[in-house]
Design a protein around this motif. Structure first.
Motif, PDB file in Angstrom:
ATOM      1  N   ALA A 186      -9.253 -33.235   5.671  1.00  0.00           N
ATOM      2  CA  ALA A 186     -10.124 -32.778   4.730  1.00  0.00           C
ATOM      3  C   ALA A 186      -9.658 -32.724   3.416  1.00  0.00           C
ATOM      4  O   ALA A 186      -9.963 -32.993   2.264  1.00  0.00           O
ATOM      5  N   MET A 187      -8.265 -32.015   3.317  1.00  0.00           N
ATOM      6  CA  MET A 187      -7.420 -31.959   2.412  1.00  0.00           C
ATOM      7  C   MET A 187      -7.055 -33.340   1.744  1.00  0.00           C
ATOM      8  O   MET A 187      -7.079 -33.543   0.371  1.00  0.00           O
ATOM      9  N   ILE A 188      -6.776 -34.334   2.654  1.00  0.00           N
ATOM     10  CA  ILE A 188      -6.239 -35.473   2.157  1.00  0.00           C
ATOM     11  C   ILE A 188      -7.404 -36.198   1.567  1.00  0.00           C
ATOM     12  O   ILE A 188      -7.287 -36.731   0.494  1.00  0.00           O
ATOM     13  N   ILE A 216     -13.261 -39.087  -0.977  1.00  0.00           N
ATOM     14  CA  ILE A 216     -13.909 -39.541   0.356  1.00  0.00           C
ATOM     15  C   ILE A 216     -14.589 -38.277   1.177  1.00  0.00           C
ATOM     16  O   ILE A 216     -13.993 -37.199   1.156  1.00  0.00           O
ATOM     17  N   ASP A 217     -15.626 -38.659   1.588  1.00  0.00           N
ATOM     18  CA  ASP A 217     -16.376 -37.407   2.287  1.00  0.00           C
ATOM     19  C   ASP A 217     -15.796 -37.462   3.724  1.00  0.00           C
ATOM     20  O   ASP A 217     -16.095 -38.359   4.553  1.00  0.00           O
ATOM     21  N   THR A 218     -15.153 -36.162   4.112  1.00  0.00           N
ATOM     22  CA  THR A 218     -14.645 -36.132   5.307  1.00  0.00           C
ATOM     23  C   THR A 218     -15.593 -36.562   6.637  1.00  0.00           C
ATOM     24  O   THR A 218     -15.133 -36.997   7.604  1.00  0.00           O
ATOM     25  N   ASP A 232     -21.337 -26.721   0.572  1.00  0.00           N
ATOM     26  CA  ASP A 232     -21.496 -26.478   2.041  1.00  0.00           C
ATOM     27  C   ASP A 232     -20.263 -26.702   2.905  1.00  0.00           C
ATOM     28  O   ASP A 232     -19.903 -27.713   3.009  1.00  0.00           O
ATOM     29  N   VAL A 233     -19.599 -25.558   3.192  1.00  0.00           N
ATOM     30  CA  VAL A 233     -18.403 -25.778   3.891  1.00  0.00           C
ATOM     31  C   VAL A 233     -18.480 -26.551   5.285  1.00  0.00           C
ATOM     32  O   VAL A 233     -17.774 -27.155   5.609  1.00  0.00           O
ATOM     33  N   GLU A 290     -21.575 -30.863  -2.837  1.00  0.00           N
ATOM     34  CA  GLU A 290     -20.495 -31.150  -2.259  1.00  0.00           C
ATOM     35  C   GLU A 290     -20.467 -30.495  -0.815  1.00  0.00           C
ATOM     36  O   GLU A 290     -20.763 -29.512  -0.652  1.00  0.00           O
ATOM     37  N   ARG A 291     -19.836 -31.197   0.109  1.00  0.00           N
ATOM     38  CA  ARG A 291     -19.334 -30.709   1.519  1.00  0.00           C
ATOM     39  C   ARG A 291     -17.763 -30.661   1.610  1.00  0.00           C
ATOM     40  O   ARG A 291     -17.211 -31.424   0.787  1.00  0.00           O
ATOM     41  N   LEU A 292     -17.364 -29.862   2.537  1.00  0.00           N
ATOM     42  CA  LEU A 292     -15.901 -29.655   2.830  1.00  0.00           C
ATOM     43  C   LEU A 292     -15.352 -31.120   3.302  1.00  0.00           C
ATOM     44  O   LEU A 292     -16.055 -31.675   4.391  1.00  0.00           O
TER      45      LEU A 292
END
Length: 420
Positions: free
Chosen positions: A225-227, A233-235, A406-407, A418-420
């Motif tokens: 997710a950090m990368i 890009i949406d993880t 939204d985590v 945004e999502r995580l």
């Protein structure tokens, strides 16, 4: 000892001990013991504040009683210890609750009694840390006068499908004969069956690696997710695509908390380091997951800045404070460090969690949970995916210009910024 002679005491009536008491109480005389008098009083009325057991289930356990006085379990011959095994501020194992429970039981031990541990510990803890206490305070000899076993808890808080009897149970005993007896005892209530481990240490190790393995896998997707955040890009879309392969493991990024996944690896690290080996992978993965709240908070702040929101004193809302979805337990919640990081940025942070007792949170952390969300927030972060938030009315907030982060990828992608 025959199963017909069994009188069981369950020491500790939390997420592990209470469901176990109820199931054993359907077949055997059981006394559920806890040092928390309020907890015992509530349970006597059929009230479980953890919402793991309902009043009807307690009534079905016709041979179950509750006690807060240690003398009330003196006539038992099976003692099952299910107390928490936390870590201290230095992330070292804190055995005080376990050893306190052990000392209480030691004062009651009689010849022929069996003490079974379910609390998560490092391999060797039962025989190296607990047994000496039992011997010293009881004056009895281990494996001659009394015996021990270990059967790791497998409770999934909030899960109403995979309940205690539906999950296969690992058992073990300090002698071959006791191991067989303990296995028979658990087999009498566990519908999913049991697995008799060859030793107590193997049973202890099997439990500790269950949660360490999950920690490793979650840390991998958290690092992804950090990368992918840096790549735009949406993880979750990446994970969905990768999940089309039959052997891809489906883990999701997020905050890692609670008294299992975020704690148990430290017990394994402690034991390993005491033997002269530092596990690089386990240690590294713990660091990734421990740093996730900082990453989440920073991402939220960046999203607010991009939206043109002046960060200082901006009103924001955190939805959820428990350590996982659909439970009221907030011990070791990852949301706490998100809250602290956001307040350090100067944000005016409110927290809403309808499942949690706000007074308990305030006593523990000095944070006042709000009873009802307001209508105007610069940003809302879904930090815990309670079903109670499914129809929160997020569209209305977004239409008013509120940033939605939204985590947990809980809501439809179209409804959030945004999502995580």
């Amino acid at each position: 000892m025959e199963l017909s002679d069994v009188k069981i005491a369950i020491v500790g009536l939390g997420y592990v001990g209470l469901p176990l008491s109820v199931e054993f109480g359907k077949k055997y005389p059981v006394t559920g013991f806890d040092i928390n008098q309020n907890r015992v009083l509530q349970l006597r009325k059929g009230l479980d504040i953890t919402h793991e057991i309902d009043e009807e289930s307690v009534r079905k356990a016709v041979s179950l009683t509750f006690a807060d006085k240690i003398e009330d379990i003196r006539d038992c011959n099976i003692y099952i210890i299910t107390v928490p095994t936390p870590i201290d501020n230095n992330k070292q194992p804190d055995l005080k609750p376990l050893l306190h429970a052990t000392n209480l039981v030691a004062g009651l031990l009689k010849k022929g009694d069996i003490v079974i541990y379910e609390s998560t510990v490092y391999p060797g803890c039962t025989e190296e840390d607990c047994v000496p206490e039992l011997e010293k305070l009881s004056g009895l000899v281990f494996n001659k006068d009394f015996f021990c076993g270990y059967s790791p808890e497998r409770i999934n808080p909030g899960d109403k499908i995979n309940t205690v009897t539906k999950i296969k149970k690992v058992t073990s005993g300090s002698t071959p004969e006791v191991a067989v007896f303990i296995d028979r005892l658990y087999s009498s209530i566990i519908e999913a069956g049991t697995f008799r481990a060859p030793s107590i240490k193997v049973a202890e190790a099997s439990k500790i690696i269950e949660n360490a393995q999950r920690d490793v896998n979650i840390s991998f997707v958290n690092e992804l997710a950090m990368i992918f955040d840096r790549m735009g890009i949406d993880t979750n879309e990446v994970l969905t695509a990768a999940g089309t392969k039959w052997n891809f493991l489906n883990f999701k990024p997020g905050l890692v908390g609670g008294n299992c996944i975020s704690v148990d690896p430290y017990y394994l690290l402690h034991k390993s380091k005491s033997l002269g080996y530092t596990p690089d992978i386990i240690s590294s993965c713990r660091n990734v997951n421990d740093n996730m709240p900082v990453f989440v908070a920073n991402k939220f702040v960046k999203l607010l800045i991009r939206k043109g929101v002046p960060v200082n004193n901006a009103k924001v809302l955190l939805l959820g404070f428990s350590f996982k979805e659909n439970v009221s337990d907030f011990r070791n919640t990852g949301v706490l460090n998100v809250y602290r990081e956001l307040t350090d940025f100067g944000l005016n942070v409110s927290v809403y969690d309808p499942l949690i007792n706000g007074e308990e949170v305030f006593l523990e952390y000095g944070i006042k949970l709000i009873e009802t969300p307001e209508e105007d927030y610069a940003g809302i972060m879904l930090s815990v995916a309670h079903e109670a938030f499914r129809n929160f009315g997020i569209e209305e907030y977004r239409n008013r210009g509120t940033l939605i982060f939204d985590v947990k990828s809980f809501w439809d992608k179209e409804l959030v910024d945004e999502r995580l």
